[in-house]
Design a protein around this motif. Structure first.
Motif, mmCIF file in Angstrom:
data_model
loop_
_atom_site.group_PDB
_atom_site.id
_atom_site.type_symbol
_atom_site.label_atom_id
_atom_site.label_comp_id
_atom_site.label_asym_id
_atom_site.label_seq_id
_atom_site.Cartn_x
_atom_site.Cartn_y
_atom_site.Cartn_z
ATOM 1 N N ALA A 121 0.851 -1.325 0.075
ATOM 2 C CA ALA A 121 -0.035 -0.052 0.068
ATOM 3 C C ALA A 121 1.049 1.427 0.025
ATOM 4 N N GLU A 122 2.171 1.425 0.743
ATOM 5 C CA GLU A 122 2.858 2.308 0.827
ATOM 6 C C GLU A 122 3.642 2.772 -0.485
ATOM 7 N N GLY A 123 3.941 1.476 -1.120
ATOM 8 C CA GLY A 123 4.632 1.652 -2.457
ATOM 9 C C GLY A 123 3.667 2.416 -3.417
ATOM 10 N N VAL A 124 2.469 1.759 -3.468
ATOM 11 C CA VAL A 124 1.597 2.451 -4.332
ATOM 12 C C VAL A 124 1.311 3.745 -4.155
ATOM 13 N N ARG A 125 1.102 4.305 -2.736
ATOM 14 C CA ARG A 125 0.817 5.683 -2.489
ATOM 15 C C ARG A 125 2.240 6.343 -3.186
ATOM 16 N N SER A 126 3.153 5.964 -2.829
ATOM 17 C CA SER A 126 4.390 6.667 -3.090
ATOM 18 C C SER A 126 4.499 6.687 -4.711
ATOM 19 N N ARG A 127 4.144 5.811 -5.537
ATOM 20 C CA ARG A 127 4.143 5.782 -6.864
ATOM 21 C C ARG A 127 3.027 6.791 -7.400
ATOM 22 N N ILE A 128 1.709 6.709 -6.947
ATOM 23 C CA ILE A 128 0.897 7.591 -7.385
ATOM 24 C C ILE A 128 1.217 9.128 -7.116
ATOM 25 N N ASN A 129 1.610 9.289 -5.902
ATOM 26 C CA ASN A 129 1.837 10.665 -5.475
ATOM 27 C C ASN A 129 3.175 11.264 -6.458
ATOM 28 N N GLY A 130 4.015 10.398 -6.759
ATOM 29 C CA GLY A 130 5.161 10.700 -7.642
ATOM 30 C C GLY A 130 4.626 11.016 -9.157
ATOM 31 N N LYS A 131 3.683 10.401 -9.561
ATOM 32 C CA LYS A 131 2.962 10.773 -10.942
ATOM 33 C C LYS A 131 2.353 12.164 -11.011
ATOM 34 N N VAL A 132 1.427 12.238 -9.784
ATOM 35 C CA VAL A 132 0.687 13.566 -9.572
ATOM 36 C C VAL A 132 1.858 14.720 -9.448
ATOM 37 N N ALA A 133 2.992 14.392 -8.634
ATOM 38 C CA ALA A 133 3.746 15.489 -8.449
ATOM 39 C C ALA A 133 4.422 15.930 -9.703
ATOM 40 N N ASP A 134 4.665 14.885 -10.689
ATOM 41 C CA ASP A 134 5.383 15.106 -12.113
ATOM 42 C C ASP A 134 4.324 15.789 -12.996
ATOM 43 N N VAL A 135 3.023 15.459 -13.052
ATOM 44 C CA VAL A 135 2.106 16.153 -13.728
ATOM 45 C C VAL A 135 1.925 17.762 -13.390
ATOM 46 N N THR A 136 2.111 17.758 -11.992
ATOM 47 C CA THR A 136 1.650 19.297 -11.510
ATOM 48 C C THR A 136 2.866 20.111 -11.444
ATOM 49 N N ARG A 137 4.097 19.518 -11.947
ATOM 50 C CA ARG A 137 5.386 20.277 -11.759
ATOM 51 C C ARG A 137 5.711 20.612 -10.317
ATOM 52 N N GLY A 138 5.304 19.732 -9.298
ATOM 53 C CA GLY A 138 5.809 19.798 -8.028
ATOM 54 C C GLY A 138 4.926 20.715 -6.963
ATOM 55 N N LEU A 139 3.714 21.012 -7.895
ATOM 56 C CA LEU A 139 2.923 21.892 -6.788
ATOM 57 C C LEU A 139 2.235 21.110 -6.019
ATOM 58 N N ILE A 140 1.799 19.897 -6.385
ATOM 59 C CA ILE A 140 0.978 18.903 -5.537
ATOM 60 C C ILE A 140 2.010 17.718 -5.602
#
Length: 367
Positions: A121-140
């Motif tokens: 679960a923690e690995g999934v959380r980290s991976r999805i957060n990383g994708k969102v951070a990439d798309v939002t240019r680090g704003l989220i």
């Protein structure tokens, strides 16, 4: 001057209805009707019965047409200043119906993948957060909080959005200076930009609006109630539609604070307040998504928007976390922004960001 495209009326109705619940008395806020509308529209595509009825009562009956309009608004083409993610993540043992998977894959920035919630679960959380951070240019950077991804999660639906608006005619930083802004707690001096130009302007139903047009059909509307109140009422779909209809080019002396506003919120309770309740119960019907009964366990949303002399930059992300449901049987105009104001950032037929500023937080000069 050719007026920019106005958002769809059903999208405005949805945005205004949920905004009335999300607005905080005396406080600034921002959220993305585009991001939230996209995930709710996808859920509606897989819903049936009363679950679908409630979603359509909020979104409007043409959820397919609205999703198409939202997709068109983030059609990046060759534009490097717009990015989106539409992600569907499920464990290997959950059957996703082909029609629903195809709807997700047909969205801009689509990604469909496996997620081992039970063992990582923690690995999934980290991976999805990383994708969102990439798309939002680090704003989220952390849409999903620690512990937010449970081992018994059955489906995760994620939308993320990033947009950068460049004013073709930027504000002159030399004209930015401290001016009085009337906050709910009294007067405060805030860095305020100034520009004199012919701009789209409108007056209707006790509101005035000036529009700042950027590249690639992006437009920032700034709305002020005519009365000098420090607690403007929520803006209605009727007000927005009339303002867009009444736009005309006027010579405007505009003073506008630089500002940054951000919000991090759960949406289940606000959605329940506007009548969307069943999807979070064991009576939820999402049999167009999977043969397995599912219900929404949490809907998280984050948004941030910054406006300065050069333009605007915004990011938003929404995550729907779904669990297995217990089976239940089927049933010269002067426009001086010196008091709280409402803003809309839009493209084509979609409202990308909607919010208000009651006490501007200065992001600093444009870099």
């Amino acid at each position: 001057m050719q007026p920019s495209t106005s958002p769809r009326r059903d999208h405005l109705e949805f945005a205004a209805a949920l905004d009335r619940v999300l607005a905080r008395t005396g406080g600034s806020h921002v959220w993305s009707p585009h991001s939230v509308g996209t995930v709710l529209g996808l859920l509606a595509a897989g819903a049936s019965g009363r679950t679908l009825d409630e979603l359509e009562a909020l979104l409007g009956p043409d959820t397919k047409g609205q999703l198409e309009a939202l997709d068109a608004a983030v059609d990046t083409g060759s534009d490097p200043d717009l990015a989106t993610l539409n992600g569907l993540y499920v464990p290997a043992d959950l059957e996703v119906l082909p029609d629903f998977e195809a709807r997700v894959r047909g969205r801009a920035g689509a990604e469909v993948g496996r997620a081992d919630f039970a063992r990582d679960a923690e690995g999934v959380r980290s991976r999805i957060n990383g994708k969102v951070a990439d798309v939002t240019r680090g704003l989220i950077r952390e849409l999903l909080p620690p512990g937010g991804v449970r081992p018994d999660l059955r489906m995760l639906l994620v939308n993320a959005l990033w947009v950068k608006v460049v004013w073709p005619d930027p504000f002159d930083p030399a004209q930015t200076r401290a001016r009085t802004f009337h906050t709910p707690d009294g007067k405060r001096r805030v860095p305020t930009m100034h520009r004199s130009a012919r701009l789209p302007h409108a007056q209707a139903r006790g509101w005035s609006m000036v529009s700042l047009e950027g590249d690639h059909e992006l437009v920032l509307d700034v709305l002020l109630p005519d009365g000098r109140t420090t607690a403007p009422p929520p803006v209605s779909a009727e007000v927005l539609a009339d303002l867009y209809r009444e736009r005309s080019s006027q010579q405007v002396e505009l003073t506008l604070p630089r500002f940054r506003v951000e919000t991090d919120t759960s949406l289940l309770e606000p959605l329940a307040a506007v009548g969307v309740r069943r999807m979070a119960t064991d009576e939820a019907r999402f049999d167009g998504i999977s043969p397995e009964p599912l219900r929404a366990d949490e809907i998280l949303h984050q948004s941030v928007l910054r406006v300065d002399e050069k333009g605007a930059e915004g990011a938003a992300a929404t995550a729907v976390m779904m669990l297995r449901a217990a089976f239940t049987p089927t049933r010269p105009v002067r426009f001086t922004v010196d008091r709280p104001f409402v803003f809309v950032l839009r493209r084509r037929e979609s409202v990308l960001f909607l919010g208000r500023v009651t006490d501007p937080v200065d992001p600093g000069p444009a870099a």
